[in-house]
Design a protein around this motif. Structure first.
Motif: not given
Length: 266
Positions: A245-254, A221-233
């Protein structure tokens, strides 16, 4: 390929440029959020960033700690480097971590992800023979046979049939190994190339007498958006991995990708 399995989200916690307490906290928070699988990677130095000699931690030792720390998530390396450890030792390490991760009489949660290796600095600085892509793949083929044979001999046996995940996309060797051994195939391949590679796996399975329809297709999913993921699906992917990656983990992406997963599984 296995299309009726639920979509799962994996997060690869990069073991670089952070302290171990930061990794431990990330493992706790990601399991609490509902991530399905946690991965690290099997290298000895950072793979990217401003300081290529920066802090870095070893994979398998960390996975043993995760086995004890976590309660629900599956976990493993994305992916183990076959060159760094004797094949029978790898089997025994995997079996031991499998048992450590089994909680309350249940099965273990370890995924044995593996590949032929590629990062020459690891080889040079730790004294392994780098060889060629071909020799490393030949070694991987031999090791997978030995690993499976060792799992059948170990006492106690693994708590379950440990899932094997193989990374890579080479059609003549890697995908044949996928067809023979893998429960999960991981790659960065997308679009029509992904569809083609899946057909190659199916042809190798037919040639070698293995039904490959149960192999789970894993992608990035790195550097991909939902449309890319939909196509993979739509092309058959059911396991999606997000680099973290840290140390400043962005949990909003998860959280964003967990919402996408849940919508697919609704």
């Amino acid at each position: 390929m296995l299309l009726d399995t639920p979509v799962r989200l994996a997060v690869q916690i990069q073991p670089q440029h952070v302290t171990y307490p930061q990794i431990r906290d990330a493992v706790f928070r990601l399991e609490e959020l509902g991530v399905d699988i946690l991965f690290n990677w099997d290298h000895f130095f950072p793979l990217h960033g401003d300081d290529m000699d920066g802090p870095h931690f070893e994979s398998w030792t960390m996975l043993g700690a995760w086995a004890e720390q976590t309660e629900r998530v599956e976990f493993g390396a994305l992916v183990n480097c076959n060159s760094y450890r004797n094949a029978d030792l790898q089997a025994d390490m995997a079996r031991t971590i499998d048992h450590i991760s089994a909680k309350n009489g249940g099965e273990g949660r370890f995924i044995f992800g593996t590949g032929a290796g590629w990062f020459q600095r690891d080889y040079d600085e730790y004294g392994y023979e780098f060889g060629t892509p071909g020799t490393r793949l030949n070694d991987l083929a031999e090791s997978l046979d030995r690993i499976e044979a060792r799992w059948a001999k170990l006492n106690p046996a693994p708590t379950r049939r440990i899932p094997v995940m193989i990374g890579g996309k080479g059609e003549q060797k890697t995908l044949r190994l996928v067809a023979k051994h893998a429960d999960i195939w991981h790659s960065f391949t997308h679009g029509d190339d992904l569809t083609h590679k899946i057909s190659v796996i199916e042809r190798w399975g037919e040639k070698d007498g293995r039904d490959t329809s149960g192999i789970v297709i894993s992608n990035e999913l790195q550097r991909r958006d939902e449309s890319d993921a939909d196509d993979l699906y739509a092309r058959g992917a059911r396991l999606f991995t997000l680099g973290f990656g840290g140390p400043d983990y962005d949990y909003s992406i998860v959280e964003r990708w967990l919402a996408w997963r849940d919508a697919k599984n609704a």
